[in-house]
Design a protein around this motif. Structure first.
Motif, PDB file in Angstrom:
ATOM      1  N   ARG A  65      49.166  43.686  42.406  1.00 23.15           N
ATOM      2  CA  ARG A  65      49.232  42.861  43.613  1.00 23.15           C
ATOM      3  C   ARG A  65      50.058  43.522  44.700  1.00 23.15           C
ATOM      4  NH1 ARG A  65      50.004  38.765  39.709  1.00 23.15           N
ATOM      5  NH2 ARG A  65      52.235  38.690  40.203  1.00 23.15           N
ATOM      6  N   THR A  66      51.014  44.331  44.308  1.00 22.07           N
ATOM      7  CA  THR A  66      51.868  45.003  45.282  1.00 22.07           C
ATOM      8  C   THR A  66      51.140  46.124  46.009  1.00 22.07           C
ATOM      9  OG1 THR A  66      53.836  44.512  43.939  1.00 22.07           O
ATOM     10  CG2 THR A  66      54.049  46.247  45.601  1.00 22.07           C
ATOM     11  N   PHE A  67      50.228  46.814  45.311  1.00 16.88           N
ATOM     12  CA  PHE A  67      49.678  48.055  45.884  1.00 16.88           C
ATOM     13  C   PHE A  67      48.166  48.070  46.080  1.00 16.88           C
ATOM     14  CE2 PHE A  67      53.679  49.449  43.828  1.00 16.88           C
ATOM     15  CZ  PHE A  67      54.300  50.019  44.927  1.00 16.88           C
ATOM     16  N   TYR A  68      47.453  47.010  45.726  1.00 16.24           N
ATOM     17  CA  TYR A  68      45.989  47.110  45.752  1.00 16.24           C
ATOM     18  C   TYR A  68      45.423  47.277  47.155  1.00 16.24           C
ATOM     19  CZ  TYR A  68      45.227  42.307  47.423  1.00 16.24           C
ATOM     20  OH  TYR A  68      45.188  41.166  48.184  1.00 16.24           O
ATOM     21  N   ARG A  69      46.171  46.837  48.173  1.00 22.46           N
ATOM     22  CA  ARG A  69      45.653  47.001  49.535  1.00 22.46           C
ATOM     23  C   ARG A  69      45.706  48.453  49.994  1.00 22.46           C
ATOM     24  NH1 ARG A  69      48.392  42.073  49.766  1.00 22.46           N
ATOM     25  NH2 ARG A  69      47.097  40.293  50.476  1.00 22.46           N
ATOM     26  N   GLN A  70      46.654  49.203  49.507  1.00 18.54           N
ATOM     27  CA  GLN A  70      46.854  50.598  49.937  1.00 18.54           C
ATOM     28  C   GLN A  70      46.211  51.599  48.982  1.00 18.54           C
ATOM     29  OE1 GLN A  70      50.984  51.700  50.174  1.00 18.54           O
ATOM     30  NE2 GLN A  70      50.562  53.739  51.054  1.00 18.54           N
ATOM     31  N   PHE A  71      46.095  51.220  47.702  1.00 17.08           N
ATOM     32  CA  PHE A  71      45.622  52.157  46.686  1.00 17.08           C
ATOM     33  C   PHE A  71      44.458  51.562  45.898  1.00 17.08           C
ATOM     34  CE2 PHE A  71      50.033  53.328  47.368  1.00 17.08           C
ATOM     35  CZ  PHE A  71      50.017  54.720  47.343  1.00 17.08           C
ATOM     36  N   GLN A  72      43.704  52.475  45.281  1.00 18.84           N
ATOM     37  CA  GLN A  72      42.809  52.078  44.198  1.00 18.84           C
ATOM     38  C   GLN A  72      43.660  52.100  42.936  1.00 18.84           C
ATOM     39  OE1 GLN A  72      39.379  54.553  43.573  1.00 18.84           O
ATOM     40  NE2 GLN A  72      39.038  53.729  41.516  1.00 18.84           N
ATOM     41  N   VAL A  73      43.962  50.937  42.401  1.00 26.33           N
ATOM     42  CA  VAL A  73      44.919  50.821  41.300  1.00 26.33           C
ATOM     43  C   VAL A  73      44.184  50.851  39.959  1.00 26.33           C
ATOM     44  CG1 VAL A  73      46.764  49.441  40.284  1.00 26.33           C
ATOM     45  CG2 VAL A  73      46.458  49.464  42.774  1.00 26.33           C
ATOM     46  N   MET A  79      46.455  45.954  23.577  1.00 24.09           N
ATOM     47  CA  MET A  79      45.130  45.945  24.195  1.00 24.09           C
ATOM     48  C   MET A  79      45.229  46.478  25.601  1.00 24.09           C
ATOM     49  SD  MET A  79      42.608  42.704  24.803  1.00 24.09           S
ATOM     50  CE  MET A  79      41.050  42.908  25.670  1.00 24.09           C
ATOM     51  N   SER A  80      44.292  47.289  26.026  1.00 21.32           N
ATOM     52  CA  SER A  80      44.312  47.875  27.363  1.00 21.32           C
ATOM     53  C   SER A  80      43.131  47.371  28.157  1.00 21.32           C
ATOM     54  CB  SER A  80      44.280  49.405  27.288  1.00 21.32           C
ATOM     55  OG  SER A  80      43.126  49.825  26.610  1.00 21.32           O
ATOM     56  N   THR A  81      43.273  47.465  29.470  1.00 19.73           N
ATOM     57  CA  THR A  81      42.230  46.977  30.366  1.00 19.73           C
ATOM     58  C   THR A  81      41.536  48.137  31.039  1.00 19.73           C
ATOM     59  OG1 THR A  81      43.796  46.797  32.185  1.00 19.73           O
ATOM     60  CG2 THR A  81      43.508  44.859  30.814  1.00 19.73           C
ATOM     61  N   SER A  82      40.355  47.874  31.552  1.00 16.89           N
ATOM     62  CA  SER A  82      39.585  48.898  32.250  1.00 16.89           C
ATOM     63  C   SER A  82      40.151  49.092  33.651  1.00 16.89           C
ATOM     64  CB  SER A  82      38.117  48.476  32.345  1.00 16.89           C
ATOM     65  OG  SER A  82      37.581  48.295  31.049  1.00 16.89           O
ATOM     66  N   PRO A  83      39.852  50.237  34.299  1.00 18.72           N
ATOM     67  CA  PRO A  83      40.294  50.456  35.670  1.00 18.72           C
ATOM     68  C   PRO A  83      39.825  49.331  36.578  1.00 18.72           C
ATOM     69  CG  PRO A  83      39.454  52.487  34.740  1.00 18.72           C
ATOM     70  CD  PRO A  83      39.160  51.399  33.751  1.00 18.72           C
ATOM     71  N   THR A  84      40.725  48.867  37.441  1.00 17.71           N
ATOM     72  CA  THR A  84      40.413  47.758  38.333  1.00 17.71           C
ATOM     73  C   THR A  84      39.434  48.188  39.402  1.00 17.71           C
ATOM     74  OG1 THR A  84      42.637  46.923  37.993  1.00 17.71           O
ATOM     75  CG2 THR A  84      41.429  46.050  39.879  1.00 17.71           C
ATOM     76  N   ARG A  85      38.423  47.377  39.662  1.00 21.87           N
ATOM     77  CA  ARG A  85      37.435  47.666  40.697  1.00 21.87           C
ATOM     78  C   ARG A  85      37.828  46.944  41.973  1.00 21.87           C
ATOM     79  NH1 ARG A  85      33.002  50.137  38.724  1.00 21.87           N
ATOM     80  NH2 ARG A  85      32.688  50.098  36.473  1.00 21.87           N
ATOM     81  N   HIS A  86      37.572  47.600  43.101  1.00 21.07           N
ATOM     82  CA  HIS A  86      37.897  46.990  44.391  1.00 21.07           C
ATOM     83  C   HIS A  86      36.954  47.543  45.427  1.00 21.07           C
ATOM     84  CE1 HIS A  86      40.510  44.831  47.182  1.00 21.07           C
ATOM     85  NE2 HIS A  86      40.390  45.857  47.994  1.00 21.07           N
ATOM     86  N   SER A  87      36.520  46.714  46.342  1.00 21.88           N
ATOM     87  CA  SER A  87      35.583  47.164  47.372  1.00 21.88           C
ATOM     88  C   SER A  87      36.228  48.150  48.317  1.00 21.88           C
ATOM     89  CB  SER A  87      35.079  45.946  48.165  1.00 21.88           C
ATOM     90  OG  SER A  87      36.161  45.289  48.782  1.00 21.88           O
ATOM     91  N   ASN A  88      35.427  49.110  48.825  1.00 22.07           N
ATOM     92  CA  ASN A  88      35.885  50.147  49.761  1.00 22.07           C
ATOM     93  C   ASN A  88      36.996  51.001  49.167  1.00 22.07           C
ATOM     94  OD1 ASN A  88      34.116  49.222  51.789  1.00 22.07           O
ATOM     95  ND2 ASN A  88      35.623  47.678  52.436  1.00 22.07           N
ATOM     96  N   ARG A  89      37.038  51.112  47.850  1.00 20.92           N
ATOM     97  CA  ARG A  89      38.142  51.843  47.224  1.00 20.92           C
ATOM     98  C   ARG A  89      37.987  53.345  47.349  1.00 20.92           C
ATOM     99  NH1 ARG A  89      36.992  51.371  40.726  1.00 20.92           N
ATOM    100  NH2 ARG A  89      34.916  52.319  40.733  1.00 20.92           N
ATOM    101  N   GLY A  90      36.788  53.811  47.677  1.00 23.13           N
ATOM    102  CA  GLY A  90      36.569  55.243  47.720  1.00 23.13           C
ATOM    103  C   GLY A  90      37.437  55.961  48.727  1.00 23.13           C
ATOM    104  N   ASN A  91      37.903  55.245  49.771  1.00 24.84           N
ATOM    105  CA  ASN A  91      38.729  55.867  50.803  1.00 24.84           C
ATOM    106  C   ASN A  91      40.211  55.791  50.487  1.00 24.84           C
ATOM    107  OD1 ASN A  91      36.454  56.442  52.364  1.00 24.84           O
ATOM    108  ND2 ASN A  91      36.495  54.403  53.299  1.00 24.84           N
ATOM    109  N   LYS A  92      40.571  55.145  49.397  1.00 29.91           N
ATOM    110  CA  LYS A  92      41.975  54.948  49.066  1.00 29.91           C
ATOM    111  C   LYS A  92      42.443  55.969  48.032  1.00 29.91           C
ATOM    112  CE  LYS A  92      41.779  49.901  49.710  1.00 29.91           C
ATOM    113  NZ  LYS A  92      42.018  48.598  49.043  1.00 29.91           N
TER     114      LYS A  92
END
Length: 358
Positions: A32-40, A1-14
Motif C-alpha cells: 500500500r505504501t509503494f504501489y503507486r510508484q512501483f510495480q510491487v 505460504m507465498s503469494t504471486s507477484p501483484t498485478r497492477h494496471s499500467n505497471r509496465g512503466n513503473k
C-alpha cells in the motif's frame, strides 16, 4: 505460504520493487505504501524471492525483513548481491547491533537498513534514494558498455585495416566487421574515388540473408549512391524522392533484397568523396540508435583516411611501374639498331607489365 507477484494496471512503466517478509500484514503495508510508484512483487521466503529475481532480473529495489524462517534477510540479500549486483537492497530489522547485519553492511550487501517499526516518510525517502542510485548505476553501466563496444569496434577496424594488403581487402574487411558488429542484414561499400563501377561494390551479408541470396552486385549497387551527409531511412518504403535519387529503380532494388531500413554514410577525405557505406536491415525491429550513428561517423572518418592513403600508394606504385617501363623501353631502343629486336624487347616488356598489373 507465498503469494504471486501483484498485478497492477499500467505497471509496465513503473520500476519494480520486491518486498520480502514472512508476515503478510507487513507485505500488505509495504504494498500500500509503494504501489503507486512501483510495480510491487511480494514473497514470504528468501528462496521464493530468489525465484522471482531469476524470472524478473530487472527488479530495481529489494526490501527484505531480517528475521525470516529458513533464510535470514542478510543471507538472502548476500545471494542477491552476488547474482544481481545492480539491485539496491534495503533490510528491515529490529536489531541494529546484529553481527550479521553489521557484516552485511560492511560487505556492501545492503544499501541501507531501516529499523522497525519504521516511519513511512523515512522509508519512502530511503527507497527514493535507492531508486536514484539504481538509475545512476544503470545509466553509467550503459555508458561504459557503449564506450567499450565502440572502442572494441574501432580497435578491430583499425587493426584489420592496417593488415589489409590492398584497398579491396580493406573495403571487404570494413563491411565484414561493421556488418557483424551492428548486426545488420547487409553492409556494403562502393568506392567513388577512382573509376567506380557496379562490380566495385563490396558487401557483407548476414547468415539469415546469405542462404536466400540470389542478388547480383548490380542490385546491391543500386542501394548506394553518392552523398555528402549521413542519410537515415527508417522506413525505405516511406522515403521521399528527395531522399532517394532515381527512386523508382532504387526502390525496386530495395524490394528485391527485402530491405526495410537503411543508413548511408559517406567516407570523405580532404573534402573528396572516397566511398559510401550503406547498412541495411530487412526488419523494422528498432530505429537506428544515435550512438550507432555516431560510431559509424567515427568509423567513416578513419576508413576514409586509410582508403585515401591506400589509393594514393597504389597510384604512386603505378607511376613508378610506368616510369620503370619507359626507362626499360628507352634503354632497349638505344641498345639495338635492329628494329625486330627492338620491337621484340618492347612487346616483351609491355606483356610483362600487363601481366603484372592484372
Amino acid at each position: 505460504m507465498s503469494t504471486s507477484p501483484t498485478r497492477h494496471s499500467n505497471r509496465g512503466n513503473k520500476p519494480k520493487l520486491l518486498v520480502v517478509d514472512d508476515e503478510p500484514d507487513n507485505l500488505d503495508l509495504l504494498y500500500r505504501t509503494f504501489y503507486r510508484q512501483f510495480q510491487v512483487l511480494r514473497a514470504e521466503r528468501g528462496r521464493h524471492a530468489l525465484e522471482i529475481l531469476a524470472q524478473q532480473p530487472d527488479i530495481a529495489i529489494i526490501i527484505s525483513d531480517q528475521r525470516m524462517p529458513e533464510m535470514a534477510g542478510t543471507e538472502f540479500l548476500g545471494q542477491a548481491a552476488q547474482q544481481y549486483p545492480d539491485v539496491m537492497r534495503i533490510i528491515l530489522t529490529g536489531y541494529t547491533d546484529s553481527e550479521d547485519l553489521v557484516e552485511a553492511i560492511n560487505q556492501g550487501q545492503v544499501f541501507k537498513y531501516v529499523t522497525k517499526p519504521w516511519d513511512e516518510d523515512d522509508l519512502r525517502e530511503t527507497v527514493q534514494q535507492a531508486l536514484d542510485a539504481h538509475n545512476l548505476i544503470k545509466t553509467r553501466t550503459a555508458d561504459l558498455n557503449r564506450v567499450l563496444r565502440q572502442e572494441t569496434l574501432l580497435n578491430t577496424i583499425t587493426h584489420r585495416i592496417r593488415s589489409a594488403q590492398t584497398p579491396q581487402d580493406m573495403l571487404q574487411t570494413i563491411v565484414d566487421v561493421v556488418g557483424r558488429s551492428l548486426e545488420v542484414s547487409y553492409c556494403s561499400i562502393r568506392p567513388y574515388c577512382a573509376q567506380p563501377s557496379e562490380e566495385s561494390c563490396f558487401t557483407y551479408r548476414a547468415d539469415a540473408v546469405q542462404a536466400l541470396a540470389t542478388e547480383n552486385s548490380s542490385i546491391i549497387a543500386q542501394t548506394l549512391w553518392p552523398t555528402d551527409r549521413v542519410l537515415v531511412l527508417e522506413s525505405v518504403l516511406e522515403a521521399s524522392g528527395n531522399q532517394i535519387p532515381d527512386a523508382q529503380e532504387r526502390l525496386s532494388a530495395f524490394a528485391a533484397l527485402g530491405i526495410q531500413s537503411s543508413v548511408l554514410v559517406p567516407l570523405i577525405s580532404r573534402k573528396d568523396l572516397v566511398a559510401v557505406m550503406a547498412l541495411h536491415r530487412c526488419q523494422l525491429e528498432r530505429p537506428w540508435a544515435a550512438d550507432d550513428l555516431q560510431l559509424l561517423i567515427t568509423l567513416a572518418d578513419q576508413a576514409a583516411l586509410a582508403l585515401a592513403q591506400a589509393y594514393t600508394y597504389e597510384q604512386v606504385q603505378a607511376l613508378a611501374r610506368r616510369e620503370a617501363l619507359i626507362n626499360t623501353i628507352t634503354s632497349a631502343i638505344r641498345s639495338s639498331l635492329n628494329p625486330r629486336k627492338t620491337f621484340a624487347a618492347i612487346t616483351g616488356q609491355l606483356g610483362h607489365c600487363l601481366l603484372y598489373t592484372s
